[in-house]
Scaffold this active site. Sequence first.
Site, PDB file in Angstrom:
ATOM      1  N   ASP A 178      93.309  43.808  64.222  1.00  0.00           N
ATOM      2  CA  ASP A 178      91.900  44.118  64.483  1.00  0.00           C
ATOM      3  C   ASP A 178      91.565  43.836  65.948  1.00  0.00           C
ATOM      4  O   ASP A 178      91.313  42.698  66.329  1.00  0.00           O
ATOM      5  CB  ASP A 178      91.016  43.265  63.554  1.00  0.00           C
ATOM      6  N   ASP A 192      94.430  39.709  59.962  1.00  0.00           N
ATOM      7  CA  ASP A 192      93.280  40.368  59.351  1.00  0.00           C
ATOM      8  C   ASP A 192      93.664  41.172  58.097  1.00  0.00           C
ATOM      9  O   ASP A 192      92.837  41.858  57.518  1.00  0.00           O
ATOM     10  CB  ASP A 192      92.597  41.273  60.390  1.00  0.00           C
ATOM     11  N   LYS A 235      91.516  43.666  51.828  1.00  0.00           N
ATOM     12  CA  LYS A 235      91.374  44.166  53.204  1.00  0.00           C
ATOM     13  C   LYS A 235      92.722  44.014  53.904  1.00  0.00           C
ATOM     14  O   LYS A 235      93.238  42.909  54.027  1.00  0.00           O
ATOM     15  CB  LYS A 235      90.295  43.376  53.958  1.00  0.00           C
ATOM     16  N   ARG A 257      84.490  45.872  56.042  1.00  0.00           N
ATOM     17  CA  ARG A 257      83.600  46.343  54.971  1.00  0.00           C
ATOM     18  C   ARG A 257      83.733  47.853  54.775  1.00  0.00           C
ATOM     19  O   ARG A 257      83.472  48.363  53.694  1.00  0.00           O
ATOM     20  CB  ARG A 257      82.151  45.924  55.278  1.00  0.00           C
ATOM     21  N   LYS A 314      87.088  43.285  70.957  1.00  0.00           N
ATOM     22  CA  LYS A 314      86.968  41.819  70.918  1.00  0.00           C
ATOM     23  C   LYS A 314      87.373  41.228  72.270  1.00  0.00           C
ATOM     24  O   LYS A 314      88.181  41.817  72.986  1.00  0.00           O
ATOM     25  CB  LYS A 314      87.925  41.253  69.847  1.00  0.00           C
ATOM     26  N   ASP A 321      83.675  46.798  65.157  1.00  0.00           N
ATOM     27  CA  ASP A 321      84.414  45.589  64.771  1.00  0.00           C
ATOM     28  C   ASP A 321      84.048  45.132  63.349  1.00  0.00           C
ATOM     29  O   ASP A 321      84.713  44.263  62.788  1.00  0.00           O
ATOM     30  CB  ASP A 321      84.116  44.474  65.785  1.00  0.00           C
ATOM     31  N   GLU A 354      84.772  46.432  60.631  1.00  0.00           N
ATOM     32  CA  GLU A 354      85.597  47.472  60.005  1.00  0.00           C
ATOM     33  C   GLU A 354      86.068  47.113  58.605  1.00  0.00           C
ATOM     34  O   GLU A 354      86.364  47.991  57.802  1.00  0.00           O
ATOM     35  CB  GLU A 354      86.813  47.774  60.897  1.00  0.00           C
TER      36      GLU A 354
HETATM   37  N1  BES Z   1      88.316  40.318  61.165  1.00  0.00           N
HETATM   38  C1  BES Z   1      87.031  39.981  61.643  1.00  0.00           C
HETATM   39  C2  BES Z   1      86.485  38.683  61.068  1.00  0.00           C
HETATM   40  C3  BES Z   1      87.221  37.417  61.418  1.00  0.00           C
HETATM   41  C4  BES Z   1      86.758  36.598  62.420  1.00  0.00           C
HETATM   42  C5  BES Z   1      88.310  37.020  60.701  1.00  0.00           C
HETATM   43  C6  BES Z   1      87.409  35.425  62.708  1.00  0.00           C
HETATM   44  C7  BES Z   1      88.964  35.842  60.988  1.00  0.00           C
HETATM   45  C8  BES Z   1      88.499  35.037  61.997  1.00  0.00           C
HETATM   46  C9  BES Z   1      86.054  41.081  61.271  1.00  0.00           C
HETATM   47  O1  BES Z   1      86.564  42.351  61.209  1.00  0.00           O
HETATM   48  C10 BES Z   1      84.998  41.096  62.332  1.00  0.00           C
HETATM   49  O2  BES Z   1      85.318  41.389  63.441  1.00  0.00           O
HETATM   50  N2  BES Z   1      83.779  40.769  61.946  1.00  0.00           N
HETATM   51  C11 BES Z   1      82.688  40.725  62.866  1.00  0.00           C
HETATM   52  C12 BES Z   1      81.507  41.372  62.213  1.00  0.00           C
HETATM   53  C13 BES Z   1      80.349  41.601  63.141  1.00  0.00           C
HETATM   54  C14 BES Z   1      80.708  42.660  64.157  1.00  0.00           C
HETATM   55  C15 BES Z   1      79.160  42.012  62.346  1.00  0.00           C
HETATM   56  C16 BES Z   1      82.390  39.272  63.198  1.00  0.00           C
HETATM   57  O3  BES Z   1      82.495  38.418  62.308  1.00  0.00           O
HETATM   58  O4  BES Z   1      82.100  38.999  64.359  1.00  0.00           O
HETATM   59 ZN    ZN Z   2      88.534  42.511  60.790  1.00  0.00          ZN
HETATM   60 MN    MN Z   3      86.610  43.334  63.064  1.00  0.00          MN
END
Ligand code: BES
Ligand code: ZN
Ligand code: MN
Length: 513
Positions: free
Chosen positions: A280, A298, A275, A367, A287, A363, A365
Amino acid sequence: MKTHLVFTNPAAIETEVLAVVAGDAQTAKGPDAKPDLALLTGDAGVKAAAAAVLASGEFKGGANETLLIHAPAGLAAKRLLLVGVGKLGKANAHSVRSAAGTAIRFVKPRGIRDVTFVLPEAAELAPGPCARATVEGALLADYDPDTYRSDRKDQSVSTFTVAAHAGHPADDVERGFAEGRIIAESQNFARELVNEPGNKLTPTILGQRAAAMAAANGLKAEVYSTEKLHELKMGAFWSVSQGSEEPPALIVLTYEPEGYDAKTYSGPVLGLVGKGITFDTGGISIKPADKMELMKYDMAGSAAMLGAMAAIGRLKPAVKVISVVCSAENMPDGKAQKPGDVQTAMPFKDGEPGHTIEIINTDAEGRLVLADGLTYARQLGCTHLIDAATLTGACVVALGPVNAGGFSNDEETYGKFHAALEISGEKVWRLPLGDEYMEQIKSDIADIKNTGGRWGGAITAAEFLHVFADETPWIHLDIAGMAWYEDTKPYIAKGPSGFGVRSILEWVRSYAK
Ligand code: BES
Ligand code: ZN
Ligand code: MN
């Protein structure tokens, strides 16, 4: 940092700091069990120089504990540094990696530029793995994320010498020493990438850095962008990049083992999928501002893969490896995708339909880009897949900043990875997959949706990827909590960790045996 290996009596070595490992040999437990300190060297001169302070009880030999002695009597060294590894019954090559790192991080801010580390002599510490761990620990500790600090340039320790004992097996020690350098440099390469802010490392620049690394290490590199995504019908990957002014990068690196012939090769083809979200924001599902600056990391999953590929190019295992990095910037914009949009992922076979995805949250993204990356790796002929991604906050909630989450659809493949962790010293805790979790990501209007609700968020994200790995043996690593160290450790700087490089490399090497 220059590294040297010598087979010399430590007492005779002229150096700014002679670092020696000490541990606690006490096996008794309870309040009366005083530490029984043991120096892990047979050198009589070093033992004599440390005798008084060891007897004083000031130094307990705890893991990464330090004690410095100036002008040690009878030694050619200017200073003697004791570094603890804790209980000797539990000490292993990983404790030695930390001890070597601790020695470097002890001297670095004190302006000392030359360190000699005595390779431990102890029945339970294998010399080859310890030599490797020592060099790894030192080089990893010497790294600071100070590229953009004008006041902190050239602070590196200049020479690091490993002093092995004449009784150590020279071949093992020499090989470990040489490998340790390659592996730590590859991990530091990953850390440098992870440290870069979003304005300095766009997907395009990540592609350039990957191509330069590939050229330097004998790998084939192809870097594509928007047009190729459309040609391959990578609708999931493209949907993330469509809201950014920065074009995406699809980076494909190939390593072919010596004597490789496509017509006759019948071994495994390993696919390393990363990834690579260079920033992000969350997209339209934006966010909160607090800590958003950290979302420059990210792309740590892709950095882990690129670091592993750098080491693979130099260590030349006898197995074919293809790395697919999906890089994009996740931004809100007039052209950005919206919650409710439906995207069509890349089809595995041309002419077949791709899976349709309802976007619930822009968010989620990671996956989306990985879905197409996994499909593409399978299409390129990968027989086994591993992906790494800073995928979910839920994984950090579950495991904290201690273990990455590991997932797999195949016991044998995960078994090899589990064995690789023993060598790398990195911590990954396996979490389950299961059809029950798939229920959470079924969509009313499309095949699947990109979020699965509040519960088991790391697992539903993994199940989403599982749809695209399908039946190909596959491992997914959620490194969200491990890619960036929030706290300083005695043996490594806070900031980009380069987590995953060593384990992914060892997993790859396990197929070459
Ligand atoms: N890049 C984030 C995940 C992340 C969070 C990485 C904290 C490092 C530290 C990912 O893209 C994300 O935003 N995931 C969301 C998914 C949710 C919307 C289902 C999350 O974990 O809140
Ligand atoms: Zn992310
Ligand atoms: Mn994200």
